[in-house]
Design a protein around this motif. Structure first.
Motif, PDB file in Angstrom:
ATOM      1  N   SER A 184       0.951  -1.157  -0.074  1.00 17.00           N
ATOM      2  CA  SER A 184      -0.161  -0.149   0.026  1.00 17.00           C
ATOM      3  C   SER A 184       0.897   1.312   0.000  1.00 17.00           C
ATOM      4  O   SER A 184       2.066   1.278   0.471  1.00 17.00           O
ATOM      5  N   SER A 233      -3.704   3.792  -1.477  1.00 16.86           N
ATOM      6  CA  SER A 233      -3.879   2.622  -2.714  1.00 16.86           C
ATOM      7  C   SER A 233      -3.161   1.371  -2.161  1.00 16.86           C
ATOM      8  O   SER A 233      -2.080   1.239  -2.049  1.00 16.86           O
ATOM      9  N   SER A 259      -2.911  -3.023  -2.843  1.00 15.18           N
ATOM     10  CA  SER A 259      -3.031  -4.231  -3.679  1.00 15.18           C
ATOM     11  C   SER A 259      -2.575  -5.327  -2.877  1.00 15.18           C
ATOM     12  O   SER A 259      -1.758  -5.433  -2.046  1.00 15.18           O
ATOM     13  N   PRO A 293      -5.127  -2.141  -7.618  1.00 16.62           N
ATOM     14  CA  PRO A 293      -5.102  -1.219  -6.464  1.00 16.62           C
ATOM     15  C   PRO A 293      -6.482  -0.754  -6.094  1.00 16.62           C
ATOM     16  O   PRO A 293      -7.236  -0.326  -7.100  1.00 16.62           O
ATOM     17  N   GLU A 294      -6.785  -0.906  -4.829  1.00 20.41           N
ATOM     18  CA  GLU A 294      -7.935  -0.133  -4.228  1.00 20.41           C
ATOM     19  C   GLU A 294      -7.632   1.287  -3.691  1.00 20.41           C
ATOM     20  O   GLU A 294      -6.477   1.412  -2.901  1.00 20.41           O
ATOM     21  N   LYS A 295      -8.490   2.021  -3.969  1.00 18.91           N
ATOM     22  CA  LYS A 295      -8.091   3.523  -3.436  1.00 18.91           C
ATOM     23  C   LYS A 295      -8.956   3.942  -2.544  1.00 18.91           C
ATOM     24  O   LYS A 295     -10.291   3.949  -2.731  1.00 18.91           O
TER      25      LYS A 295
END
Length: 175
Positions: free
Chosen positions: A136, A148, A150, A160-162
Motif C-alpha cells: 500500500s 492505494s 493491492s 489497487p483499491e483507493k
C-alpha cells in the motif's frame, strides 16, 4: 485573590503547553507520520447494490514517541485491527506488526518516499482468503491522505483499491 487566580491560570497554561508539546514529540524516523496523528475516516467505493463500507482509523503517539499506534474499525466493529510502527535499529528500517479481529496478522516494512508519502510492504499470516502479501502507498496532502492498496491473493496481485481519508470525530469501535 486576583493575583493568585492569575498565577494559577498562568501555571495551567504553561503546564498544558508542556503536556501538549510532549505528546507530539516523535523519534526522528517517525516524523513523517506526524500529520497522520488523529482520527480519520474513509468511505469505500462500493457498487450500488452492495452495503456501505466505512473505515475509521486513529493514529497516535506511543511508547514515549518511539512508536506509532494505529487502530481502525470497519462498519463500527465488523472488522478491526491494531498496529505498532517503530524504527528497528538492527534492520535500519521502519517496521510494523498488524493484528486483526479476523485472526490473521501481518508484519512489514515501511519505506518513506517523500515527506508526505510512504509505501508499506506486508507479509500476511493466517488469511482465510488466500492473501499472502499486501502493498500500500499512502500520500498526505491537502489535510487528507490517500491510500492505494493491492493484495497478492492466490498468487495474483489485485487491482489497487483507493481510499481517501479525511479528519473525523467518529470512534474506532471493537465489538
Amino acid at each position: 485573590m486576583s493575583y493568585l487566580k492569575t498565577l494559577l491560570l498562568s501555571f495551567c497554561f504553561i503546564y498544558a503547553g508542556a503536556i501538549s508539546a510532549q505528546t507530539i514529540d516523535l523519534a526522528p524516523e517517525l516524523e513523517v507520520f506526524k500529520p497522520y496523528l488523529g482520527t480519520w475516516q474513509a468511505d469505500f467505493n462500493v457498487a450500488d447494490n452492495k452495503p456501505k463500507i466505512q473505515d475509521v482509523s486513529r493514529w497516535e503517539r506511543a511508547l514515549n514517541g518511539k512508536a506509532i499506534r494505529t487502530l481502525h474499525s470497519i462498519n463500527e466493529g465488523e472488522y478491526g485491527g491494531e498496529s505498532m510502527i517503530f524504527w528497528d535499529s538492527k534492520k535500519q528500517s521502519l517496521v510494523f506488526y498488524y493484528f486483526t479481529t479476523a485472526g490473521f496478522y501481518t508484519q512489514g516494512t515501511l519505506k518513506v518516499l517523500s515527506p508526505t508519502q510512504f509505501v508499506a510492504y506486508e507479509t500476511v499470516t493466517g488469511s482465510k482468503e488466500g492473501i499472502t502479501k499486501v502493498k500500500s502507498t499512502s500520500d498526505f496532502k491537502d489535510e487528507q491522505f490517500v491510500v492505494s492498496t493491492s493484495y497478492l491473493k492466490k498468487g495474483e496481485w489485485t487491482k489497487p483499491e483507493k481510499r481517501i481519508y479525511t479528519r473525523s470525530n467518529k470512534q474506532v469501535i471493537f465489538k
